[in-house]
Design a protein around this motif. Structure first.
Motif, PDB file in Angstrom:
ATOM      1  N   ALA A  68       0.854  -1.181   0.000  1.00  0.00           N
ATOM      2  CA  ALA A  68       0.000   0.000   0.000  1.00  0.00           C
ATOM      3  C   ALA A  68       0.896   1.238   0.000  1.00  0.00           C
ATOM      4  O   ALA A  68       1.808   1.346   0.817  1.00  0.00           O
ATOM      5  N   PRO A  69       0.677   2.178  -0.930  1.00  0.00           N
ATOM      6  CA  PRO A  69       1.518   3.372  -0.957  1.00  0.00           C
ATOM      7  C   PRO A  69       1.310   4.217   0.292  1.00  0.00           C
ATOM      8  O   PRO A  69       0.197   4.366   0.789  1.00  0.00           O
ATOM      9  N   GLU A  70       2.415   4.749   0.793  1.00  0.00           N
ATOM     10  CA  GLU A  70       2.377   5.626   1.961  1.00  0.00           C
ATOM     11  C   GLU A  70       2.865   7.002   1.510  1.00  0.00           C
ATOM     12  O   GLU A  70       4.058   7.272   1.474  1.00  0.00           O
ATOM     13  N   PRO A  71       1.942   7.907   1.133  1.00  0.00           N
ATOM     14  CA  PRO A  71       2.361   9.190   0.573  1.00  0.00           C
ATOM     15  C   PRO A  71       2.839  10.169   1.647  1.00  0.00           C
ATOM     16  O   PRO A  71       2.365  10.163   2.786  1.00  0.00           O
ATOM     17  N   LYS A  72       3.807  10.974   1.276  1.00  0.00           N
ATOM     18  CA  LYS A  72       4.310  12.081   2.091  1.00  0.00           C
ATOM     19  C   LYS A  72       4.485  13.274   1.173  1.00  0.00           C
ATOM     20  O   LYS A  72       4.831  13.143   0.009  1.00  0.00           O
ATOM     21  N   ILE A  73       4.258  14.475   1.706  1.00  0.00           N
ATOM     22  CA  ILE A  73       4.427  15.704   0.944  1.00  0.00           C
ATOM     23  C   ILE A  73       5.893  16.122   1.036  1.00  0.00           C
ATOM     24  O   ILE A  73       6.472  16.147   2.120  1.00  0.00           O
ATOM     25  N   ARG A  74       6.490  16.448  -0.121  1.00  0.00           N
ATOM     26  CA  ARG A  74       7.896  16.858  -0.157  1.00  0.00           C
ATOM     27  C   ARG A  74       8.036  18.097  -1.030  1.00  0.00           C
ATOM     28  O   ARG A  74       7.415  18.198  -2.087  1.00  0.00           O
ATOM     29  N   VAL A  75       8.856  19.040  -0.574  1.00  0.00           N
ATOM     30  CA  VAL A  75       9.244  20.183  -1.396  1.00  0.00           C
ATOM     31  C   VAL A  75      10.688  19.928  -1.809  1.00  0.00           C
ATOM     32  O   VAL A  75      11.576  19.846  -0.961  1.00  0.00           O
ATOM     33  N   THR A  76      10.917  19.754  -3.100  1.00  0.00           N
ATOM     34  CA  THR A  76      12.243  19.384  -3.580  1.00  0.00           C
ATOM     35  C   THR A  76      13.165  20.601  -3.635  1.00  0.00           C
ATOM     36  O   THR A  76      12.723  21.747  -3.493  1.00  0.00           O
ATOM     37  N   ILE A  82       5.536  17.975  -4.274  1.00  0.00           N
ATOM     38  CA  ILE A  82       5.053  16.682  -4.748  1.00  0.00           C
ATOM     39  C   ILE A  82       4.661  15.789  -3.578  1.00  0.00           C
ATOM     40  O   ILE A  82       5.000  16.065  -2.436  1.00  0.00           O
ATOM     41  N   ALA A  83       3.931  14.725  -3.896  1.00  0.00           N
ATOM     42  CA  ALA A  83       3.657  13.651  -2.936  1.00  0.00           C
ATOM     43  C   ALA A  83       4.433  12.437  -3.432  1.00  0.00           C
ATOM     44  O   ALA A  83       4.362  12.075  -4.603  1.00  0.00           O
ATOM     45  N   VAL A  84       5.219  11.831  -2.534  1.00  0.00           N
ATOM     46  CA  VAL A  84       6.017  10.659  -2.890  1.00  0.00           C
ATOM     47  C   VAL A  84       5.613   9.486  -2.013  1.00  0.00           C
ATOM     48  O   VAL A  84       5.150   9.663  -0.896  1.00  0.00           O
ATOM     49  N   ASP A  85       5.799   8.285  -2.567  1.00  0.00           N
ATOM     50  CA  ASP A  85       5.580   7.068  -1.800  1.00  0.00           C
ATOM     51  C   ASP A  85       6.852   6.802  -1.004  1.00  0.00           C
ATOM     52  O   ASP A  85       7.941   6.737  -1.562  1.00  0.00           O
ATOM     53  N   ARG A  90       8.722   6.830  -5.399  1.00  0.00           N
ATOM     54  CA  ARG A  90       8.092   7.286  -6.638  1.00  0.00           C
ATOM     55  C   ARG A  90       7.162   8.465  -6.371  1.00  0.00           C
ATOM     56  O   ARG A  90       6.510   8.549  -5.337  1.00  0.00           O
ATOM     57  N   GLN A  91       7.096   9.338  -7.356  1.00  0.00           N
ATOM     58  CA  GLN A  91       6.205  10.480  -7.258  1.00  0.00           C
ATOM     59  C   GLN A  91       4.778  10.031  -7.505  1.00  0.00           C
ATOM     60  O   GLN A  91       4.484   9.342  -8.469  1.00  0.00           O
ATOM     61  N   PHE A  95       1.851  18.771  -7.090  1.00  0.00           N
ATOM     62  CA  PHE A  95       0.880  19.798  -6.678  1.00  0.00           C
ATOM     63  C   PHE A  95       1.175  21.160  -7.280  1.00  0.00           C
ATOM     64  O   PHE A  95       0.268  21.966  -7.457  1.00  0.00           O
ATOM     65  N   GLY A  96       2.420  21.431  -7.568  1.00  0.00           N
ATOM     66  CA  GLY A  96       2.777  22.726  -8.130  1.00  0.00           C
ATOM     67  C   GLY A  96       4.241  23.024  -7.917  1.00  0.00           C
ATOM     68  O   GLY A  96       5.008  22.191  -7.443  1.00  0.00           O
TER      69      GLY A  96
END
Length: 159
Positions: A68-76, A82-85, A90-91, A95-96
């Motif tokens: 099951a993917p576990e998404p987290k919000i990341r600012v690169t 983006i939200a990554v697993d 993986r992205q 979001f922008g």
């Protein structure tokens, strides 16, 4: 006068002599090759052992292991939000971007109006619509932006 040379079957006499000379002196030739190459000649002639599968997970074809993917919000580092697993890296969603204009950094939501080729789906865009053009700086940083996006979408920010 014309001499006719016909093609001879088998190796030429000179070739057979050279092969015989090489085979008779194979030991000396190998010693010289090892001397010049620092032992690499004999090492290259040994059979190679392929990689062993002990302790490795080898996946050949088929489908990838399901989790099951576990998404987290990341600012690169280059300003993508983006939200990554967490498990695969993986992205999942884009979001922008953070855009700088006249020294002010603003968050641009991924919509067609902002020039994004692959905009967010309508439900996410609606939930984040008031986040468009939010200034990001010292008082409201990228961690705060990620936390606010995560609260609106029920996705925790990356720590």
């Amino acid at each position: 006068m014309v001499e006719i040379f016909s093609k001879q079957d088998g190796p030429r006499r000179e070739d057979a002599q050279v092969r015989r000379l090489i085979e008779q002196n194979r030991g000396v030739i190998t010693k010289l090759a090892d001397h010049f190459s620092g032992g690499l000649y004999s090492e290259s002639k040994k059979p190679k052992i392929g990689p062993q599968a002990e302790g490795l997970i080898i996946h050949i074809g088929g489908t990838a292991p399901v989790h099951a993917p576990e998404p987290k919000i990341r600012v690169t580092a280059n300003g993508r939000v983006i939200a990554v697993d967490v498990g695969t890296g993986r992205q999942l969603h884009h979001f922008g971007n953070l855009r700088s204009e006249d020294g002010v950094t603003m968050f641009a939501l991924a919509t067609k109006a902002n020039g994004f080729i692959a905009p967010l789906d309508d439900t996410m865009a609606e939930a984040l619509s008031d986040m468009n053009d939010v200034p990001v700086g010292a008082s409201y940083g990228t961690a705060d932006l990620a936390a606010d996006i995560g609260l609106r979408l029920s996705i925790p920010p990356e720590t």
